[in-house]
Each structure stands twice: as C-alpha cells, then as structure tokens.
Motif scaffolding. Structure first.
Motif, PDB file in Angstrom:
ATOM      1  N   ASN A   9      23.799  -6.024 -37.013  1.00 50.47           N
ATOM      2  CA  ASN A   9      24.392  -7.332 -37.273  1.00 50.47           C
ATOM      3  C   ASN A   9      24.327  -7.719 -38.741  1.00 50.47           C
ATOM      4  O   ASN A   9      24.484  -8.875 -39.089  1.00 50.47           O
ATOM      5  CB  ASN A   9      23.659  -8.406 -36.456  1.00 50.47           C
ATOM      6  CG  ASN A   9      22.209  -8.534 -36.900  1.00 50.47           C
ATOM      7  OD1 ASN A   9      21.629  -7.565 -37.358  1.00 50.47           O
ATOM      8  ND2 ASN A   9      21.657  -9.711 -36.763  1.00 50.47           N
ATOM      9  N   ASP A  14      24.814 -14.739 -38.993  1.00 46.34           N
ATOM     10  CA  ASP A  14      24.089 -14.757 -37.720  1.00 46.34           C
ATOM     11  C   ASP A  14      23.967 -16.143 -37.122  1.00 46.34           C
ATOM     12  O   ASP A  14      24.114 -16.329 -35.921  1.00 46.34           O
ATOM     13  CB  ASP A  14      22.687 -14.183 -37.920  1.00 46.34           C
ATOM     14  CG  ASP A  14      22.729 -12.671 -38.046  1.00 46.34           C
ATOM     15  OD1 ASP A  14      21.823 -12.121 -38.657  1.00 46.34           O
ATOM     16  OD2 ASP A  14      23.690 -12.073 -37.539  1.00 46.34           O
ATOM     17  N   SER A  56      17.581  -8.843 -34.974  1.00 47.41           N
ATOM     18  CA  SER A  56      18.757  -9.709 -35.019  1.00 47.41           C
ATOM     19  C   SER A  56      18.765 -10.589 -36.268  1.00 47.41           C
ATOM     20  O   SER A  56      19.756 -11.264 -36.540  1.00 47.41           O
ATOM     21  CB  SER A  56      18.793 -10.610 -33.783  1.00 47.41           C
ATOM     22  OG  SER A  56      17.739 -11.553 -33.820  1.00 47.41           O
ATOM     23  N   ARG A  58      16.666 -13.114 -36.673  1.00 47.05           N
ATOM     24  CA  ARG A  58      16.179 -14.464 -36.328  1.00 47.05           C
ATOM     25  C   ARG A  58      14.842 -14.742 -36.996  1.00 47.05           C
ATOM     26  O   ARG A  58      14.547 -15.865 -37.359  1.00 47.05           O
ATOM     27  CB  ARG A  58      16.044 -14.601 -34.803  1.00 47.05           C
ATOM     28  CG  ARG A  58      15.732 -16.026 -34.337  1.00 47.05           C
ATOM     29  CD  ARG A  58      16.933 -16.908 -34.597  1.00 47.05           C
ATOM     30  NE  ARG A  58      16.801 -18.249 -34.073  1.00 47.05           N
ATOM     31  CZ  ARG A  58      16.281 -19.286 -34.729  1.00 47.05           C
ATOM     32  NH1 ARG A  58      15.787 -19.099 -35.942  1.00 47.05           N
ATOM     33  NH2 ARG A  58      16.251 -20.479 -34.202  1.00 47.05           N
ATOM     34  N   TYR A  93      21.525 -14.166 -32.404  1.00 47.11           N
ATOM     35  CA  TYR A  93      22.916 -13.690 -32.358  1.00 47.11           C
ATOM     36  C   TYR A  93      22.947 -12.186 -32.602  1.00 47.11           C
ATOM     37  O   TYR A  93      22.193 -11.653 -33.421  1.00 47.11           O
ATOM     38  CB  TYR A  93      23.761 -14.422 -33.413  1.00 47.11           C
ATOM     39  CG  TYR A  93      23.952 -15.878 -33.073  1.00 47.11           C
ATOM     40  CD1 TYR A  93      25.102 -16.322 -32.416  1.00 47.11           C
ATOM     41  CD2 TYR A  93      22.966 -16.809 -33.372  1.00 47.11           C
ATOM     42  CE1 TYR A  93      25.266 -17.654 -32.085  1.00 47.11           C
ATOM     43  CE2 TYR A  93      23.122 -18.143 -33.043  1.00 47.11           C
ATOM     44  CZ  TYR A  93      24.272 -18.557 -32.398  1.00 47.11           C
ATOM     45  OH  TYR A  93      24.424 -19.875 -32.062  1.00 47.11           O
ATOM     46  N   TRP A  94      23.822 -11.517 -31.868  1.00 46.06           N
ATOM     47  CA  TRP A  94      23.932 -10.057 -31.962  1.00 46.06           C
ATOM     48  C   TRP A  94      25.381  -9.665 -31.730  1.00 46.06           C
ATOM     49  O   TRP A  94      25.935  -9.916 -30.667  1.00 46.06           O
ATOM     50  CB  TRP A  94      23.032  -9.408 -30.916  1.00 46.06           C
ATOM     51  CG  TRP A  94      22.967  -7.917 -30.970  1.00 46.06           C
ATOM     52  CD1 TRP A  94      23.667  -7.039 -30.197  1.00 46.06           C
ATOM     53  CD2 TRP A  94      22.151  -7.125 -31.830  1.00 46.06           C
ATOM     54  NE1 TRP A  94      23.341  -5.752 -30.515  1.00 46.06           N
ATOM     55  CE2 TRP A  94      22.400  -5.771 -31.514  1.00 46.06           C
ATOM     56  CE3 TRP A  94      21.232  -7.420 -32.839  1.00 46.06           C
ATOM     57  CZ2 TRP A  94      21.762  -4.724 -32.188  1.00 46.06           C
ATOM     58  CZ3 TRP A  94      20.596  -6.372 -33.492  1.00 46.06           C
ATOM     59  CH2 TRP A  94      20.860  -5.053 -33.168  1.00 46.06           C
ATOM     60  N   GLN A 291      17.224  -1.865 -30.327  1.00 48.27           N
ATOM     61  CA  GLN A 291      18.633  -2.194 -30.597  1.00 48.27           C
ATOM     62  C   GLN A 291      19.559  -1.729 -29.477  1.00 48.27           C
ATOM     63  O   GLN A 291      20.444  -2.494 -29.052  1.00 48.27           O
ATOM     64  CB  GLN A 291      19.070  -1.598 -31.948  1.00 48.27           C
ATOM     65  CG  GLN A 291      18.338  -2.188 -33.145  1.00 48.27           C
ATOM     66  CD  GLN A 291      17.121  -1.350 -33.549  1.00 48.27           C
ATOM     67  OE1 GLN A 291      16.474  -0.757 -32.682  1.00 48.27           O
ATOM     68  NE2 GLN A 291      16.823  -1.306 -34.839  1.00 48.27           N
ATOM     69  N   ILE A 294      19.343  -4.298 -26.739  1.00 44.05           N
ATOM     70  CA  ILE A 294      20.129  -5.522 -26.982  1.00 44.05           C
ATOM     71  C   ILE A 294      21.612  -5.242 -26.744  1.00 44.05           C
ATOM     72  O   ILE A 294      22.336  -6.076 -26.192  1.00 44.05           O
ATOM     73  CB  ILE A 294      19.910  -6.068 -28.407  1.00 44.05           C
ATOM     74  CG1 ILE A 294      18.422  -6.176 -28.740  1.00 44.05           C
ATOM     75  CG2 ILE A 294      20.556  -7.454 -28.548  1.00 44.05           C
ATOM     76  CD1 ILE A 294      18.135  -6.609 -30.168  1.00 44.05           C
TER      77      ILE A 294
END
Length: 711
Positions: A9, A14, A56, A58, A93-94, A291, A294
């Motif tokens: 990402n 994001d 991600s 975050r 968010y991804w 990953q 996800i």
C-alpha cells in the motif's frame, strides 16, 4: 527470476482525513471489511493484529505483546499479564479497502468480548497455533462464529516453532470444528528453517525479508523439493472449489488448469457461503505471511452488501422487517459495547447496518422508547479516538452523549423504527464478596460496580440479604481478579474483597405437584388466588419452560401474566439455598378465582407458594458448574497431574501424546479448581499449562449438600 515486491500500500493515501469523509463516503461500501481476529489464548491474535497495522502503515513501529507495547493491548492489566482482556477496535486501509478490525480475547473468562464482537462482524480470521492446533477456546470461538453464520479464514501461526505441523493443524480444523478447510498456501520449510509460503493460486513462492521486519518479500519459483506437494495441493484446491461452484466446475471440465481469476472468484463464493474455509500459514512473531493474509481478507471475506440483510421486528407489533446495507435505507445500528472513558465518559461502540449516523442527530432506542442525541462520533483506534462527523452504512465507530443506552440496544430512526435481535450472554459461575473500607467509600464502590456492570454484561452484582454483603459475580477467577484490580486502579475504590465462591444452581430430579390458595383480607378488601402447578425435570442446559394447561373458566387470561411473574420469581430464588432453579418444566394445570376478590397480587403470591410446594415434592437437588479442563504436561509429570485431577473429583476423558508432552482432557467441578494455576505449576515445576471453560451443571454429591448449604 526474483521479483522484489514493496509494501502493498505504499503508493496510495492510506488514511483519508475526517473532513473528506464528512463530505461523503470515504470508501465504497463494497470495499469495506468488518473482521474479527479470534483464537485460543496465546495463539498469536494480538501479534497478528499488530503486524497488520504495521504493514498497512497504521502504526510505524511493531508493538510486542511480551514487551507490553502492543497497540491493541492498551490496558495496564493486559500489558502486565501479556493477554487480551477487552476487545480492541481499529481501522486501517489496504489496497483501497477500509478494514475495520476487532482483536478479541482468547481467555474463556472474557468470552463476552468475543460474543458481542462476532455479533456485529461480517467475517473473521481464526488464528491457530501450528504446534498445538485446535485448542479448547478455538472450538468455543469457532462455534460462536458459526452461530452468527460468519465466513472465516484460518491462519496457522507459529510455523517457526519446534513441533509445528501444518498438515496436522489442517486435519484438526476439519475434525474438531466440523468444517471444510482448504489450504491456499503451503509453508516453505518448518521450525527453524521456515522462511516463506507457497501461494497455490499463482504457484509462486513468497520469501520474506528479515532485514526490514518482513515489510518486503520476493516472489520466486517454487523450490524443486516443494513443487510436487504444491501441484498436488493445487489440484485438491481446484477440485474442492469445483465441487461447490458451478462456474469453476464448468471451467474445470473443459480444462483442468483453471484460470487464477476464475478460481479466486469461485473460492470467494464458496467462502461466503461457508462451504469452504481457506487456510493460510505464517509466523506473526517472525513477520512472515501477514501481507498475504490481509490480501485474503480483502479477496475472500465479505463486504457489507455480501451478507444477508439484517432482520428485526417492529417494536409495536413485532412485524418482521429487513434493513439492507445502504446509506439510503432508514437508520439501523446496534450498540454492542459500552466503555467508560476518563475523558469522554460513556463511549458506545456501534455497528451501522443501514442509513447514516450523524453527529448531532437524534436516534430512537426502541427498548426504552426514548429519543437520544448523539453529541460526538469517533473513529476507534484501540484507546485512541479520532473525531468524525458521520458513520456510514457498514462502519464501526464510537458514540458519545447517549444516556439510557445499554449493550445490545438498537438505535434507529424514530419515524421508521426497527428492533434488532439483542445479544445473549452466559450466566456467571463464580462470586466474590466486596465491602467498602469505610462509609465514605460506599458511594464510590457502588458507582464503580455500576460502571463495570454497564461495560460487562457477564458481571453481576447482588446483595446477600442475610449478611448484607455485596456480591460480585463473573465468569472465572481471572475475570473477578481483573474486575477487582480495575476497581482499585481506575475507580480509586478502597474496598476489601473476599475469596471467590461458586455460583450453584438448583433443579429437580422427579415430577411433583403443588396446590396453594392465597386468601387474605388486606386493607378491608379480600384477596383470593388459587393455583395448581405441576413440575418436571428437563435435560441439562434446556433452561426453564412455563406453560398453561388450565381452562380460562378456572383461571381467566387477565391473571396469567401475574401467575407467570410469580413463577419466574420463585424460579430465581429456589428453595434449598436461594440459588436459581434451572432446567425445570413448569405447567399451570388448575386453579380457581373469585369474581370480586381475585387480584394480580393474590395470584402472583399463590403461584410462588404453589411452585415451592411442587419443587419440594420433586426431589430438589443442588447443581454445581463443571468445567472442561485441558492440561498439557511433560511426560514425567503425567502421573502427578492425573492424581491431582482425581483428587479434585475430576474425570479424565482422554490422554493424547503430542511432541514429548501429554494432553489431558478432563472435566472437574469449578469448586475444586480454585488455585489450580498455582497447583499445576508446583506439580510440574512450572512446565505444564492448562486452560478451562464452562461445560455444564451437574448434580452435587449428596454428601456435600449440608456443607454447601450451611456456609
């Protein structure tokens, strides 16, 4: 050829700011995923969640559970003990998808956190230890997910650990959880040599880079030694999907080599239908395999429009209603958790199923039939808050300003109301007496108990009428220990706490009948009610059942509600030791009334006394909570552990050898398991571990009745 892939990402924005989301939906509804991370204690749920947040973007540093730095384990009690106690929610968010994630506890004492989280989620990731496989609490949380019909992924964690066995873990999922797991990955290497995974859809090997904490990885050809196993596993994957999806079956009949995009679409449909459970693997602690996990959440777990419309009833006439996942449907939301925040006061966790929930708007609570105003809306990130102006359909967030809302309440539009199904919680099995150290501490203690009870529906408070003591009840020793610790730390309460005691129940062993006439004169007015009750035992766990088989000529309909209230009161108080009666079938079979003197009070009183008489004639008995116990002990301590279980009135169901250890599965009364953590450490020199969870209520041996009732 080696192709190095960067963080998936890294090239996209994001986190849209609150102002952009306030003007309109920040993320399309089809790109939202509401998921939970669930597992047995110490399987690696929080470690997995921390890696998701890190990769991600975050968070910018990986938090570790053992160091007390995990973002999702923010409570002091969690950091000290290295376990998750309360569910923590966050958003990341991804690949343009908004993923709302709830990290749930694994300890059975905090099963309420799992229950209410799964109630509002669309999908879940079950994390399993690659060594231990399916453990007792894994089975419990999986049953909870199936009850809410939640599509799931399985992640076999700790593949780097000695004794890790991917195939054995998959077999355990199939046999113990009664589902159809299908691997979509295979591990490359095992134990110390574990270094990556094979993607069976693309038939590529992913090798994760240790130099940057697994943030990048390389896509390589499958090693020669693993190629045959990978081809066989991919063929099994295609066949499993083809059996459950017509589009893939047609393609498979034409050509055994099904295109990746078609296979992926078919696997998604099969997962959403809960016909298959895709299985992935990795090592969260060693930063391998997160990953792709996800990616699998995005690819295979549902968006809000993929799940059936939420069903409820009209609060007035109970007409069945549906709300579809759309911003344009009337508002329907469920408050699934209450937390007390020292800065904002009561914080309500909500899931919006339809419509928009805006800051400053009025919402209607059909349970209380009251209108409430939402003064503030926040996006949740563990114990951090981010103010926003609106929650859209499919989103999870926090509300501030509600006064009369409780866990499980529906929030909806007043002009188009709906009452959603609430959340059922288990009854507590253990109690403890607490008392303020001084009269000045009494109010603080009551305020703390009220706040904790609002947060946790499995925490109950009551008053012992004989001693005047306040009793707190919960799901286990650890549960009460945490609640007591929070009273002292968070609420600054000065109080004394006694030792935990078991929450016994009462039941009957045979049938019986009771006949009582209530006839009094109160305040110059006659009171008359006559009720005949018959009782019979039900199977354990069936609950109580009340029915009427009496003519309206004998007992008019207008008095039946009062009779039912009386019967329910009598069931709550019991007759042996004031413990609640359970698993009793109660039938009102006769009675009579007076056209002038009969009243609700008279029939209520007659019902109470008639039931007491019936129960006395039906061989009343005490029941005690029995726990399912699983102990993992080294071989050399097996005899000592078995002897100790036997001394605690335990019954061993099976003993299974596993990698130099013995796994003992047994049942034992909760009353005999107080202090078991200390005992098992002493017996095994700290090498054994155990877990337990409530199983059922069983009859207390007659020789122990007197000792229990005379306490």
């Amino acid at each position: 050829m080696v192709n190095v892939l960067e963080k998936a990402n890294s090239s996209e924005p994001d986190y849209p700011d609150a102002s952009r989301e306030a003007d309109g939906r920040g993320t399309s509804l089809s790109l939202i995923r509401n998921i939970g991370i669930m597992a047995h204690i110490d399987a690696g749920k929080t470690t997995t969640s921390e890696r998701m947040l890190f990769y991600s973007g975050r968070v910018h540093k990986i938090g570790e559970v053992d160091d007390g730095t995990a973002v999702m384990d923010w409570m002091e009690q969690e950091q000290e003990r290295g376990i998750t106690i309360v569910s923590a929610a966050t958003t990341f968010y991804w690949k343009s998808h908004q993923i709302n994630i709830i990290d749930t506890p694994g300890h059975v004492d905090f099963t309420v956190e799992v229950e209410r989280s799964l109630r509002v989620l669309d999908g879940a990731v079950g994390v399993f230890c690659g060594v231990a496989g399916v453990q007792p609490q894994s089975e419990t949380v999986w049953r909870q997910a199936r009850r809410y019909r939640i599509p799931c992924l399985a992640f076999i964690n700790k593949m780097d650990r000695k004794g890790a066995d991917f195939e054995k873990a998959v077999t355990g999922i199939r046999e113990k959880l009664a589902v159809s797991p299908i691997p979509i990955q295979l591990p490359i290497g095992a134990e110390d040599s574990f270094r990556g995974v094979i993607d069976l859809l693309t038939m590529r090997a992913f090798i994760f880079n240790d130099g940057d904490q697994g943030a990048t990885w390389s896509s390589e050809d499958i090693p020669d030694g693993d190629l045959a196993a990978a081809e066989q596993a991919r063929a099994a994957l295609i066949e499993a999907v083809a059996e459950r999806d017509e589009a893939v079956l047609e393609a498979y009949m034409a050509d055994a080599e099904v295109p990746v995009s078609l296979l992926q679409a078919g696997l998604r449909r099969a997962t959403l239908a809960q016909a298959l459970v895709p299985v992935l693997c990795g090592s969260s602690l060693k930063n391998k395999g997160i990953q792709p996990l996800i990616d699998a959440v995005v690819d295979y777990l549902p968006a809000p429009p993929d799940v059936p419309a939420i069903v409820g009833v009209h609060p007035k006439d109970e007409t069945k209603l549906e709300r579809h996942a759309s911003d344009f449907d009337p508002l329907s939301a469920l408050a699934f958790k209450v937390a007390h925040d020292s800065y904002v006061g009561k914080l309500f966790f909500v899931r919006v199923y339809s419509g928009l929930l805006k800051k400053g708007m009025n919402v209607f609570n059909p349970r209380t039939r009251k209108r409430e105003r939402v003064s503030r809306i926040v996006r949740l990130h563990a114990n951090a808050r981010e103010d926003i102006d609106v929650l859209h359909t499919g989103e999870i967030g926090g509300l501030v300003g509600l006064k009369q809302t409780s866990t499980g309440d529906t929030l909806c539009a007043e002009n188009d109301p709906i009452l959603l199904e609430s959340i059922e919680f288990p009854e507590p099995v253990i109690s403890m007496a607490v008392e303020p150290k001084s009269q000045a501490d009494k109010e603080a203690l009551q305020a703390a108990l009220q706040a904790l009870a609002e947060e946790d529906p499995t925490f109950k408070t009551s008053m012992n009428e004989e001693t005047g003591q306040t009793l707190i009840s919960g799901m286990g020793e650890l549960h009460l220990e945490i609640l007591k610790d929070r009273m002292f730390r968070e609420f600054k309460v000065r109080a004394n706490a006694g030792k935990p005691v078991v929450a016994y129940r009462e039941s009957i062993l045979s049938g019986g009948e009771g006949n009582f006439t209530f006839q009094r004169e109160i305040g110059g007015h006659g009171q008359y009610g006559h009720v005949i009750v018959r009782v019979a035992p039900l199977n354990r766990g069936a609950g109580n059942h009340i029915a009427f088989e009496v003519s309206i000529n004998d007992v008019p309909n207008e008095f039946r509600a009062a009779i039912k209230d009386g019967l329910q009161d009598a069931l709550i108080t019991g007759i042996l030791g004031n413990y609640p009666l359970i698993d009793v079938d109660v039938c009102v079979v006769g009675g009579s009334f007076h056209p002038v003197d009969s009243t609700d009070i008279a029939f209520r009183s007659a019902a109470i006394m008639a039931l007491r008489e019936a129960v006395k004639a039906a061989s009343p008995t005490l029941l005690e909570p029995v726990m399912e116990l699983e102990v993992i002990t080294p071989d050399e301590h097996l005899g000592d552990v078995l002897g100790d279980i036997s001394s605690r009135r335990g019954q061993v169901r099976e003993i299974v050898a596993h990698e130099g250890s013995q796994v003992i599965r047994a049942t034992a009364p909760l009353a005999e398991l107080f202090g078991y953590a200390t005992a098992i450490r002493s017996l095994s020199r700290g090498r054994a571990s155990y877990s337990m969870q409530p199983s059922t209520f069983e009859v207390v041996p007659p020789t122990m009745h007197a000792a229990i009732l005379n306490r």
